[in-house]
Design a protein around this motif. Structure first.
Motif, short mmCIF file in Angstrom:
data_model
loop_
_atom_site.label_atom_id
_atom_site.label_comp_id
_atom_site.label_asym_id
_atom_site.label_seq_id
_atom_site.Cartn_x
_atom_site.Cartn_y
_atom_site.Cartn_z
N UNK A 239 8.84 21.62 23.05
CA UNK A 239 9.36 20.90 21.88
C UNK A 239 10.88 21.02 21.78
N UNK A 240 11.44 20.26 20.89
CA UNK A 240 12.87 20.36 20.63
C UNK A 240 13.66 19.23 21.25
N UNK A 241 14.97 19.40 21.18
CA UNK A 241 15.87 18.36 21.68
C UNK A 241 16.27 18.64 23.13
N UNK A 242 16.88 17.65 23.76
CA UNK A 242 17.36 17.81 25.13
C UNK A 242 16.23 17.81 26.14
N UNK A 243 15.24 16.97 25.89
CA UNK A 243 14.03 16.98 26.72
C UNK A 243 14.33 16.85 28.21
N UNK A 244 15.24 15.98 28.56
CA UNK A 244 15.51 15.74 29.98
C UNK A 244 16.42 16.80 30.58
N UNK A 245 17.31 17.36 29.78
CA UNK A 245 18.31 18.27 30.33
C UNK A 245 17.69 19.53 30.93
N UNK A 246 16.58 20.00 30.35
CA UNK A 246 15.96 21.21 30.88
C UNK A 246 15.56 21.07 32.35
N UNK A 247 15.16 19.88 32.74
CA UNK A 247 14.74 19.67 34.12
C UNK A 247 15.86 19.92 35.10
N UNK A 248 17.09 19.70 34.68
CA UNK A 248 18.22 19.78 35.59
C UNK A 248 19.14 20.96 35.32
N UNK A 249 19.26 21.37 34.06
CA UNK A 249 20.11 22.51 33.72
C UNK A 249 19.41 23.82 34.08
N UNK A 250 18.09 23.85 33.89
CA UNK A 250 17.30 25.05 34.19
C UNK A 250 16.21 24.69 35.22
N UNK A 251 16.60 24.42 36.46
CA UNK A 251 15.59 24.04 37.45
C UNK A 251 14.53 25.14 37.60
N UNK A 252 13.31 24.73 37.68
CA UNK A 252 12.22 25.69 37.80
C UNK A 252 11.63 26.12 36.47
N UNK A 253 12.36 25.90 35.36
CA UNK A 253 11.86 26.27 34.04
C UNK A 253 10.68 25.39 33.65
N UNK A 254 10.81 24.10 33.94
CA UNK A 254 9.73 23.15 33.66
C UNK A 254 9.23 22.55 34.96
N UNK A 255 7.93 22.50 35.09
CA UNK A 255 7.33 21.93 36.30
C UNK A 255 6.96 20.47 36.12
N UNK A 256 7.06 19.97 34.87
CA UNK A 256 6.69 18.58 34.65
C UNK A 256 7.50 18.00 33.49
N UNK A 257 7.43 16.72 33.38
CA UNK A 257 8.01 16.02 32.24
C UNK A 257 6.90 15.16 31.69
N UNK A 258 7.15 14.43 30.64
CA UNK A 258 6.09 13.59 30.08
C UNK A 258 6.41 13.18 28.67
N UNK A 259 5.34 12.91 27.93
CA UNK A 259 5.52 12.49 26.54
C UNK A 259 4.44 13.12 25.67
N UNK A 260 4.77 13.26 24.39
CA UNK A 260 3.84 13.77 23.40
C UNK A 260 3.97 12.91 22.15
N UNK A 261 2.85 12.53 21.59
CA UNK A 261 2.84 11.81 20.32
C UNK A 261 2.25 12.77 19.30
N UNK A 262 3.03 13.02 18.25
CA UNK A 262 2.56 13.98 17.25
C UNK A 262 2.99 13.56 15.85
N UNK A 263 2.28 14.13 14.89
CA UNK A 263 2.59 13.90 13.48
C UNK A 263 3.90 14.60 13.14
N UNK A 264 4.63 14.03 12.22
CA UNK A 264 5.87 14.65 11.74
C UNK A 264 5.56 15.46 10.49
N UNK A 265 6.06 16.67 10.46
CA UNK A 265 5.95 17.49 9.25
C UNK A 265 7.31 18.12 8.98
N UNK A 266 7.34 19.15 8.14
CA UNK A 266 8.63 19.72 7.74
C UNK A 266 9.31 20.54 8.85
N UNK A 267 8.62 20.88 9.91
CA UNK A 267 9.21 21.66 11.00
C UNK A 267 9.44 20.77 12.22
N UNK A 268 10.42 21.15 13.03
CA UNK A 268 10.76 20.37 14.23
C UNK A 268 9.63 20.41 15.25
#
Length: 85
Positions: free
Chosen positions: A10-39
């Motif tokens: 979760x959070x912002x900078x979804x794409x940057x993690x793939x390149x700034x921290x190589x190996x931290x994420x093994x995949x990318x994708x999308x999530x559809x979720x309800x919005x509430x008071x927390x990020x």
């Protein structure tokens, strides 16, 4: 909300993690979720993970692939809502 990352990232900078921290994420994708008071904390309705290999992908391609998958997800979700499921 449509979040351009798998639900475990979760959070912002979804794409940057793939390149700034190589190996931290093994995949990318999308999530559809309800919005509430927390990020990025609402109930998850749909998620899709796509494999990622920085060795074979440029950032622009990752963004294009994610947006393409987002359009597919929106279409599928609209069909589900239309059918009343």
């Amino acid at each position: 909300n449509i979040h351009c990352a798998p639900c475990e990232h979760p959070g912002m900078g979804e794409f940057s993690y793939l390149y700034v921290f190589p190996g931290y994420r093994k995949n990318f994708g999308i999530t559809v979720h309800e919005i509430n008071e927390k990020l990025d904390n609402g109930e998850i309705y749909w998620t899709k993970r796509l494999p990622h290999s920085p060795k074979f992908m440029i950032p622009e391609q990752t963004v294009l692939n994610t947006f393409t998958e987002t359009l597919i997800a929106v279409k599928e979700i609209c069909e589900i809502l239309k059918d009343g499921v």
